[in-house]
Write an enzyme that holds these catalytic residues in place. Structure first.
Site, PDB file in Angstrom:
ATOM      1  N   HIS A 289      34.882  21.234  32.725  1.00 13.90           N
ATOM      2  CA  HIS A 289      36.157  20.879  33.355  1.00 13.90           C
ATOM      3  C   HIS A 289      35.968  19.846  34.470  1.00 13.90           C
ATOM      4  O   HIS A 289      34.874  19.653  35.007  1.00 13.90           O
ATOM      5  CB  HIS A 289      36.821  22.128  33.928  1.00 13.90           C
ATOM      6  CG  HIS A 289      35.977  22.805  34.984  1.00 13.90           C
ATOM      7  ND1 HIS A 289      35.902  22.358  36.288  1.00 13.90           N
ATOM      8  CD2 HIS A 289      35.174  23.888  34.914  1.00 13.90           C
ATOM      9  CE1 HIS A 289      35.090  23.133  36.978  1.00 13.90           C
ATOM     10  NE2 HIS A 289      34.629  24.068  36.172  1.00 13.90           N
TER      11      HIS A 289
ATOM     12  N   GLU B 205      33.805  31.020  32.524  1.00 16.74           N
ATOM     13  CA  GLU B 205      32.553  30.972  33.266  1.00 16.74           C
ATOM     14  C   GLU B 205      31.973  32.376  33.394  1.00 16.74           C
ATOM     15  O   GLU B 205      32.663  33.383  33.166  1.00 16.74           O
ATOM     16  CB  GLU B 205      32.827  30.353  34.653  1.00 16.74           C
ATOM     17  CG  GLU B 205      31.644  30.257  35.581  1.00 16.74           C
ATOM     18  CD  GLU B 205      30.504  29.447  35.005  1.00 16.74           C
ATOM     19  OE1 GLU B 205      29.736  30.000  34.180  1.00 16.74           O
ATOM     20  OE2 GLU B 205      30.365  28.276  35.385  1.00 16.74           O
TER      21      GLU B 205
END
Length: 220
Positions: free
Chosen positions: A14, A87
């Protein structure tokens, strides 16, 4: 192995967030992109306009999902979000800087630095072994569903680290010598035999941006 049995994977971390810039541990904490992160995502999307993408998969955390939507808009592709691409969960240490973590949790910090595969951050965190198993299984499932296609996967630094290790056949405790910059272009090939590394860490599309675009922050 025929190309029809292979899936081309574009693996993206990202864009930058405020916590990246502050070197805070994000984990599952849902932090949005900052202005630099959006600039990075737009530059990446522009760089990918000549490469058809059939599907975009993303972590359901907004920093990854927004990056994915910016990419998908140039390809008329749907963004499929899943918590399986999140994550690593860092438990109670999410929101802390690395310095805070080292000062207040020295023993835990040492196990992290040594890459103990079975150490899980306090407060319901995830071990490296658990993260690896989750991510490899998820990407295997995506690869099987898209034989012969080109798929973008937008996720997080720790996730990309696991995929690089899997493709390069490296163990969890091997020292990291590769970079994980925000919005770099990373390419893998999936076949039923596993992942193959095609290219990694291409940031040329970010050259016109300011310095943070090229920063390799290990804060996920």
């Amino acid at each position: 192995m025929s190309i029809a049995a292979a899936t081309r994977l574009l693996i993206i971390r990202h864009g930058e967030t405020a916590w990246n810039a502050e070197r805070r541990i994000q984990g599952h904490t849902d932090i949005p992109l900052n202005d630099t992160g959006r600039q990075q995502a737009r530059a990446l999307a522009e760089a990918l306009t000549d490469s058809p993408i059939h599907a975009v998969y993303s972590s359901d955390l907004q920093r990854a999902e927004e990056t994915g939507r910016i990419i998908a808009a140039s390809h008329d592709a749907k963004v499929i979000t899943t918590p399986q691409l999140r994550e690593r969960h860092f438990g109670h240490i999410e929101g802390k800087t690395f310095i805070d973590f080292e000062v207040h949790f020295p023993e835990e910090s040492l196990r992290w630095r040594k890459r103990d595969p079975n150490w899980a951050p306090p407060g319901g965190g995830e071990s490296l072994a658990q993260l690896r198993d989750r991510i490899v299984q998820t990407v295997n499932d995506i690869g099987r569903q898209h034989n012969g296609e080109h798929v973008a996967i937008v996720s997080h630094g720790g996730v990309l680290d696991m995929l690089y290790r899997s493709a390069a056949r490296l163990g969890l405790q091997a020292a990291r010598t590769w970079y994980l910059p925000n919005c770099a272009i990373n390419r893998l090939l999936w076949t039923p035999d596993g992942l193959t590394l095609i290219g990694w860490g291409d940031t040329r599309h970010l050259d016109a941006l300011d310095g943070p675009a090229l920063q390799d922050s290990s804060v996920r």
